[in-house]
Design a protein around this motif. Structure first.
Motif, PDB file in Angstrom:
ATOM      1  N   ASP A  29     -76.844  16.581   1.464  1.00  0.00           N
ATOM      2  CA  ASP A  29     -75.561  17.030   1.484  1.00  0.00           C
ATOM      3  C   ASP A  29     -75.168  18.094   2.518  1.00  0.00           C
ATOM      4  O   ASP A  29     -75.859  19.160   1.973  1.00  0.00           O
ATOM      5  N   ILE A  30     -74.712  17.927   3.464  1.00  0.00           N
ATOM      6  CA  ILE A  30     -74.537  18.853   4.492  1.00  0.00           C
ATOM      7  C   ILE A  30     -72.986  19.221   4.629  1.00  0.00           C
ATOM      8  O   ILE A  30     -72.304  18.478   4.594  1.00  0.00           O
ATOM      9  N   ASN A  31     -72.900  20.550   4.582  1.00  0.00           N
ATOM     10  CA  ASN A  31     -71.540  21.355   4.504  1.00  0.00           C
ATOM     11  C   ASN A  31     -71.458  22.315   6.021  1.00  0.00           C
ATOM     12  O   ASN A  31     -72.475  23.265   5.572  1.00  0.00           O
ATOM     13  N   VAL A  32     -70.858  21.897   6.757  1.00  0.00           N
ATOM     14  CA  VAL A  32     -70.851  22.724   7.937  1.00  0.00           C
ATOM     15  C   VAL A  32     -69.615  23.577   8.164  1.00  0.00           C
ATOM     16  O   VAL A  32     -68.316  23.008   8.001  1.00  0.00           O
ATOM     17  N   GLU A  42     -69.409  19.166  15.443  1.00  0.00           N
ATOM     18  CA  GLU A  42     -69.925  19.026  14.056  1.00  0.00           C
ATOM     19  C   GLU A  42     -70.677  17.853  13.913  1.00  0.00           C
ATOM     20  O   GLU A  42     -71.757  17.989  13.215  1.00  0.00           O
ATOM     21  N   GLU A  43     -70.456  16.637  14.331  1.00  0.00           N
ATOM     22  CA  GLU A  43     -71.139  15.724  14.168  1.00  0.00           C
ATOM     23  C   GLU A  43     -72.713  15.835  14.801  1.00  0.00           C
ATOM     24  O   GLU A  43     -73.870  15.299  14.105  1.00  0.00           O
ATOM     25  N   ARG A  46     -74.525  18.024  12.485  1.00  0.00           N
ATOM     26  CA  ARG A  46     -75.215  17.290  11.219  1.00  0.00           C
ATOM     27  C   ARG A  46     -76.463  16.401  11.670  1.00  0.00           C
ATOM     28  O   ARG A  46     -77.445  16.058  11.095  1.00  0.00           O
ATOM     29  N   GLN A  47     -76.447  15.571  12.926  1.00  0.00           N
ATOM     30  CA  GLN A  47     -77.480  15.082  13.272  1.00  0.00           C
ATOM     31  C   GLN A  47     -78.785  15.887  13.666  1.00  0.00           C
ATOM     32  O   GLN A  47     -79.844  15.572  13.416  1.00  0.00           O
ATOM     33  N   LYS A  50     -80.378  16.598  10.128  1.00  0.00           N
ATOM     34  CA  LYS A  50     -81.189  15.353   9.570  1.00  0.00           C
ATOM     35  C   LYS A  50     -82.648  15.299  10.217  1.00  0.00           C
ATOM     36  O   LYS A  50     -83.416  14.686   9.603  1.00  0.00           O
TER      37      LYS A  50
END
Length: 290
Positions: A29-32, A42-43, A46-47, A50
């Protein structure tokens, strides 16, 4: 798994500070949290996360500072300013009022002076942000790995306890089966006597043996020992530990429940309680493992 990492990167134009922290969570669960002006990245952020984290709640805080450049630029609509001026002159002449038309007055009218954000060099921003983010994630991963080694050690020690207890149950298995067979034989003898039937010792022994075989816990013990071996191998490996261990613990718990339901031996029951307690402790720990 818990962890924290911080990274910074600075150029002549920009400075990025990235802080990353993680806490236990069953899934990823990622919160930026990042500046609005770079939300398009932002995406991408997230990558990148991961690549370092597969499980846990991850909170990312990104701070961006401009160095030597302004966030905004100003532009003047001269045609609009001219229109305002001519309108004011017309009002002055019509009403015969005092002439107090100044530049500052015209500049305060809507849309004469317009503020807009400077266009940012996305490639340069991405490069600086990546350096800060990678530094933070590397530190986070190192801290999580340290915790992981402690959890690995604890889990392997609990595997030793599980193995010791199941071997104790295995040592009692033959006595449990014999005890159950004798109880069945005694019950059958009593039943036949109550209804006046003549007891056939051979048949009674056969029936008792049949029921005793159904109560055998040997298969469950063998499977449980196999699961312990698989659990050890999984803990030592580094490939999807959490989910594999979760599955193995479910299977081990199933075998222990079956052993407990089949046996009424007080010693076996005591070991079953201990085994379930150890499994629960391992289960709690694996919630922290990727």
């Amino acid at each position: 798994m818990t962890g924290f990492g911080r990274g910074e990167c600075k150029t002549e134009k920009f400075q990025f500070t990235v802080e990353v922290k993680s806490i236990n969570h069953r899934y990823l669960d990622i919160n930026v949290k990042m500046p609005r002006k770079i939300m398009l990245l932002e995406e991408w952020v997230r990558q990148q996360i991961k690549k370092y984290v597969q499980r846990g709640r991850v909170e990312v805080f990104i701070r961006m500072e401009n160095i030597g450049i302004s966030d905004a630029k100003l532009s003047v609509d001269t045609e609009l300013a001219k229109g305002y001026y001519e309108s004011l002159v017309l009002i002055k002449d019509t009403l015969n009022t005092r002439d107090d038309i100044t530049t500052s007055v015209i500049g305060r009218f809507p849309d004469v002076i317009v503020s807009s954000e400077n266009e940012l060099d996305q490639e340069e921003i991405l490069s600086v942000l990546e350096s800060a983010l990678v530094a933070a994630l590397t530190e986070l991963k190192k801290m999580r790995e340290t915790e992981g080694l402690l959890l690995q050690k604890d889990t392997l020690e609990r595997c030793d306890v599980l193995e010791r207890d199941i071997l104790s149950v295995e040592a009692l298995a033959a006595d449990v089966e014999a005890e159950y067979r004798n109880k069945i034989k005694q019950k059958l003898d009593e039943f036949l006597k109550v209804y006046g039937f003549e007891s056939d010792p051979q048949r009674v022994l056969q029936e008792a043996a049949l029921y005793a075989d159904r109560s055998s816990i040997t298969e469950e013990i063998v499977r449980f020992k196999t699961h312990i071996s698989q659990l050890r191998d999984t803990v030592i490996s580094n490939d999807g530990l959490g989910r594999k261990m979760d599955f193995l613990l479910q299977e081990m718990n199933r075998e222990i429940n079956t052993i407990g339901s089949k046996s009424s031996n007080i010693d076996v029951t005591s070991y079953v309680v201990d085994l379930k307690s150890q499994l629960e402790k391992v289960r709690e720990q694996i919630q922290n493992i990727e």
